[in-house]
Design a protein around this motif. Structure first.
Motif, PDB file in Angstrom:
ATOM      1  N   MET A   1       0.829  -1.194   0.000  1.00 49.82           N
ATOM      2  CA  MET A   1       0.000   0.000   0.000  1.00 49.82           C
ATOM      3  C   MET A   1       0.871   1.253   0.000  1.00 49.82           C
ATOM      4  O   MET A   1       2.064   1.188   0.266  1.00 49.82           O
ATOM      5  CB  MET A   1      -0.925   0.000   1.216  1.00 49.82           C
ATOM      6  CG  MET A   1      -1.952  -1.127   1.205  1.00 49.82           C
ATOM      7  SD  MET A   1      -3.072  -1.107  -0.211  1.00 49.82           S
ATOM      8  CE  MET A   1      -2.387  -2.428  -1.221  1.00 49.82           C
ATOM      9  N   SER A   2       0.248   2.391  -0.249  1.00 47.98           N
ATOM     10  CA  SER A   2       0.989   3.640  -0.352  1.00 47.98           C
ATOM     11  C   SER A   2       1.550   4.073   0.999  1.00 47.98           C
ATOM     12  O   SER A   2       0.901   3.935   2.035  1.00 47.98           O
ATOM     13  CB  SER A   2       0.076   4.749  -0.885  1.00 47.98           C
ATOM     14  OG  SER A   2      -0.421   4.416  -2.158  1.00 47.98           O
ATOM     15  N   THR A   3       2.768   4.610   0.958  1.00 46.99           N
ATOM     16  CA  THR A   3       3.377   5.178   2.154  1.00 46.99           C
ATOM     17  C   THR A   3       2.914   6.617   2.302  1.00 46.99           C
ATOM     18  O   THR A   3       2.824   7.353   1.316  1.00 46.99           O
ATOM     19  CB  THR A   3       4.911   5.140   2.039  1.00 46.99           C
ATOM     20  OG1 THR A   3       5.328   3.783   1.867  1.00 46.99           O
ATOM     21  CG2 THR A   3       5.559   5.718   3.289  1.00 46.99           C
ATOM     22  N   ALA A   4       2.618   7.025   3.517  1.00 49.33           N
ATOM     23  CA  ALA A   4       2.110   8.377   3.750  1.00 49.33           C
ATOM     24  C   ALA A   4       3.138   9.417   3.323  1.00 49.33           C
ATOM     25  O   ALA A   4       4.301   9.352   3.713  1.00 49.33           O
ATOM     26  CB  ALA A   4       1.759   8.558   5.223  1.00 49.33           C
ATOM     27  N   VAL A   5       2.697  10.381   2.528  1.00 46.09           N
ATOM     28  CA  VAL A   5       3.573  11.475   2.112  1.00 46.09           C
ATOM     29  C   VAL A   5       3.489  12.590   3.143  1.00 46.09           C
ATOM     30  O   VAL A   5       2.604  12.607   4.000  1.00 46.09           O
ATOM     31  CB  VAL A   5       3.167  12.015   0.720  1.00 46.09           C
ATOM     32  CG1 VAL A   5       3.231  10.912  -0.314  1.00 46.09           C
ATOM     33  CG2 VAL A   5       1.768  12.634   0.759  1.00 46.09           C
ATOM     34  N   ASP A   6       4.418  13.532   3.073  1.00 47.72           N
ATOM     35  CA  ASP A   6       4.419  14.672   3.975  1.00 47.72           C
ATOM     36  C   ASP A   6       3.129  15.476   3.802  1.00 47.72           C
ATOM     37  O   ASP A   6       2.614  15.618   2.685  1.00 47.72           O
ATOM     38  CB  ASP A   6       5.633  15.552   3.666  1.00 47.72           C
ATOM     39  CG  ASP A   6       5.708  16.762   4.577  1.00 47.72           C
ATOM     40  OD1 ASP A   6       6.066  16.595   5.751  1.00 47.72           O
ATOM     41  OD2 ASP A   6       5.383  17.871   4.100  1.00 47.72           O
ATOM     42  N   PHE A   7       2.602  16.002   4.905  1.00 46.00           N
ATOM     43  CA  PHE A   7       1.334  16.729   4.848  1.00 46.00           C
ATOM     44  C   PHE A   7       1.402  17.903   3.884  1.00 46.00           C
ATOM     45  O   PHE A   7       0.475  18.132   3.099  1.00 46.00           O
ATOM     46  CB  PHE A   7       0.940  17.229   6.242  1.00 46.00           C
ATOM     47  CG  PHE A   7      -0.307  18.074   6.241  1.00 46.00           C
ATOM     48  CD1 PHE A   7      -1.561  17.489   6.172  1.00 46.00           C
ATOM     49  CD2 PHE A   7      -0.218  19.461   6.281  1.00 46.00           C
ATOM     50  CE1 PHE A   7      -2.718  18.261   6.149  1.00 46.00           C
ATOM     51  CE2 PHE A   7      -1.368  20.248   6.259  1.00 46.00           C
ATOM     52  CZ  PHE A   7      -2.616  19.647   6.198  1.00 46.00           C
ATOM     53  N   ASP A   8       2.473  18.683   3.923  1.00 46.82           N
ATOM     54  CA  ASP A   8       2.582  19.847   3.045  1.00 46.82           C
ATOM     55  C   ASP A   8       2.585  19.443   1.575  1.00 46.82           C
ATOM     56  O   ASP A   8       2.030  20.149   0.726  1.00 46.82           O
ATOM     57  CB  ASP A   8       3.844  20.647   3.372  1.00 46.82           C
ATOM     58  CG  ASP A   8       3.732  21.376   4.705  1.00 46.82           C
ATOM     59  OD1 ASP A   8       2.588  21.660   5.123  1.00 46.82           O
ATOM     60  OD2 ASP A   8       4.773  21.651   5.324  1.00 46.82           O
ATOM     61  N   ASP A   9       3.199  18.305   1.266  1.00 49.88           N
ATOM     62  CA  ASP A   9       3.188  17.823  -0.118  1.00 49.88           C
ATOM     63  C   ASP A   9       1.773  17.441  -0.540  1.00 49.88           C
ATOM     64  O   ASP A   9       1.354  17.699  -1.672  1.00 49.88           O
ATOM     65  CB  ASP A   9       4.120  16.617  -0.271  1.00 49.88           C
ATOM     66  CG  ASP A   9       5.589  17.007  -0.150  1.00 49.88           C
ATOM     67  OD1 ASP A   9       5.902  18.187  -0.404  1.00 49.88           O
ATOM     68  OD2 ASP A   9       6.406  16.139   0.208  1.00 49.88           O
ATOM     69  N   TYR A  10       1.049  16.815   0.387  1.00 48.99           N
ATOM     70  CA  TYR A  10      -0.337  16.457   0.073  1.00 48.99           C
ATOM     71  C   TYR A  10      -1.172  17.716  -0.128  1.00 48.99           C
ATOM     72  O   TYR A  10      -1.983  17.806  -1.057  1.00 48.99           O
ATOM     73  CB  TYR A  10      -0.939  15.607   1.197  1.00 48.99           C
ATOM     74  CG  TYR A  10      -2.291  15.037   0.844  1.00 48.99           C
ATOM     75  CD1 TYR A  10      -2.400  13.791   0.242  1.00 48.99           C
ATOM     76  CD2 TYR A  10      -3.459  15.761   1.078  1.00 48.99           C
ATOM     77  CE1 TYR A  10      -3.643  13.276  -0.110  1.00 48.99           C
ATOM     78  CE2 TYR A  10      -4.697  15.253   0.726  1.00 48.99           C
ATOM     79  CZ  TYR A  10      -4.783  14.012   0.140  1.00 48.99           C
ATOM     80  OH  TYR A  10      -6.014  13.515  -0.220  1.00 48.99           O
ATOM     81  N   LEU A  11      -0.958  18.700   0.733  1.00 46.28           N
ATOM     82  CA  LEU A  11      -1.708  19.952   0.644  1.00 46.28           C
ATOM     83  C   LEU A  11      -1.500  20.615  -0.715  1.00 46.28           C
ATOM     84  O   LEU A  11      -2.442  21.126  -1.328  1.00 46.28           O
ATOM     85  CB  LEU A  11      -1.272  20.893   1.768  1.00 46.28           C
ATOM     86  CG  LEU A  11      -2.067  22.190   1.950  1.00 46.28           C
ATOM     87  CD1 LEU A  11      -3.497  21.885   2.376  1.00 46.28           C
ATOM     88  CD2 LEU A  11      -1.384  23.080   2.984  1.00 46.28           C
TER      89      LEU A  11
END
Length: 279
Positions: A1-11
């Motif tokens: 499954m996908s690894t969590a990316v940094d919040f700012d990158d997701y934003l």
């Protein structure tokens, strides 16, 4: 499954779900309204008798009378169903034109409203006031949310998965939680997905977070829990978005995506489905 990316990158990956609409641009609906009001302006007498004859001859244009008294098409349908036990204005206009117009006049002051508005000269300020009160924005907001639901449903269908939309699934200890897409029997779901897209802000975003938190609380270890979140409305509610991202970072949900990362969503769903022999 996908690894969590940094919040700012997701934003930064969040995009606008609804395009800007030029309020001066011609549309088929606007043209129909212009034509209908032209025919309405040609009436010799704007009274019950004249309007009844008009709706009988122009049944498709009944919503224009609704607009004249401040009723959107949805509100007009609801009011008709309450009064006539049907939301079909076409049939009412043909079979009960006098009753229809009489009711509109009694309930919404139709005749006076028409005469007042048709005789008035409008200013630019009047136009802006009317736009400020429109519900078009709410309609587009609903469409933006459905866009994500449609996208993930298309993926499930294309993968050949058996799925249910906008329902509840059963998890631990018989508890249930809402989901926008459920793969498999909702009583023993394999994959559950939340689809939350908003270009505007408000309490509905907090409600969306609660739904995803509920999904995480209820899930069984064997269930894949995913969330597709997009829309610029989340940029004004970053604390709510962080709560969802934290669920991903702590593996309480298994993936978090935007529309631009739906290829990753598709790959993760397909991988899990193959492992569970769903495809």
């Amino acid at each position: 499954m996908s690894t969590a990316v940094d919040f700012d990158d997701y934003l930064k990956s969040l995009g606008r779900l609804t395009s800007h609409v030029d309020p001066t641009a011609a549309t088929p609906e606007a043209e129909r309204i212009v034509e209908a009001t032209g025919r309405l302006g040609g009436l010799l007498d704007t009274d019950i008798t004249g309007l009844a004859a008009w709706v009988r001859d122009n049944p498709n244009d009944v919503p224009v009378l609704g607009l004249a008294v401040g009723l959107s098409q949805e509100k007009l349908k609801n009011a008709l169903r309450d009064r006539f036990d049907t939301s079909g204005w076409h049939g009412l206009a043909r079979t009960q034109p006098v009753e229809l117009v009489t009711w509109l006049d009694a309930e919404f002051d139709l005749v006076r409203m028409l005469r007042t508005q048709m005789e008035r000269t409008y200013t630019f300020a009047d136009i802006l006031v009317a736009r400020a009160g429109t519900r078009a924005t709410a309609t587009r907001a609903g469409a933006s949310g459905r866009r994500i639901e449609d996208e993930i449903e298309d993926i499930a269908r294309d993968l050949g998965l058996d799925y249910t939309t906008r329902s509840r699934f059963a998890g631990r200890n018989g508890r249930t939680a809402p989901a926008d897409l459920i793969v498999g029997d909702p009583n023993s779901a394999d994959i559950v997905v939340a689809a939350k897209g908003f270009d505007s802000t408000g309490s509905k975003l907090t409600d969306a977070v609660r739904e995803i938190e509920e999904m995480a609380e209820v899930r069984l270890p064997t269930q894949l829990v995913l969330a597709v979140i997009d829309g610029i409305g989340w940029k004004s509610r970053q604390s709510d978005l962080r709560r969802i991202h934290q669920l991903w970072a702590t593996r309480q949900i298994d993936g978090m995506y935007t529309l631009v990362t739906l290829d990753r969503f598709r790959a993760d769903v397909a991988e899990f489905a193959r492992l569970r022999r769903l495809i």
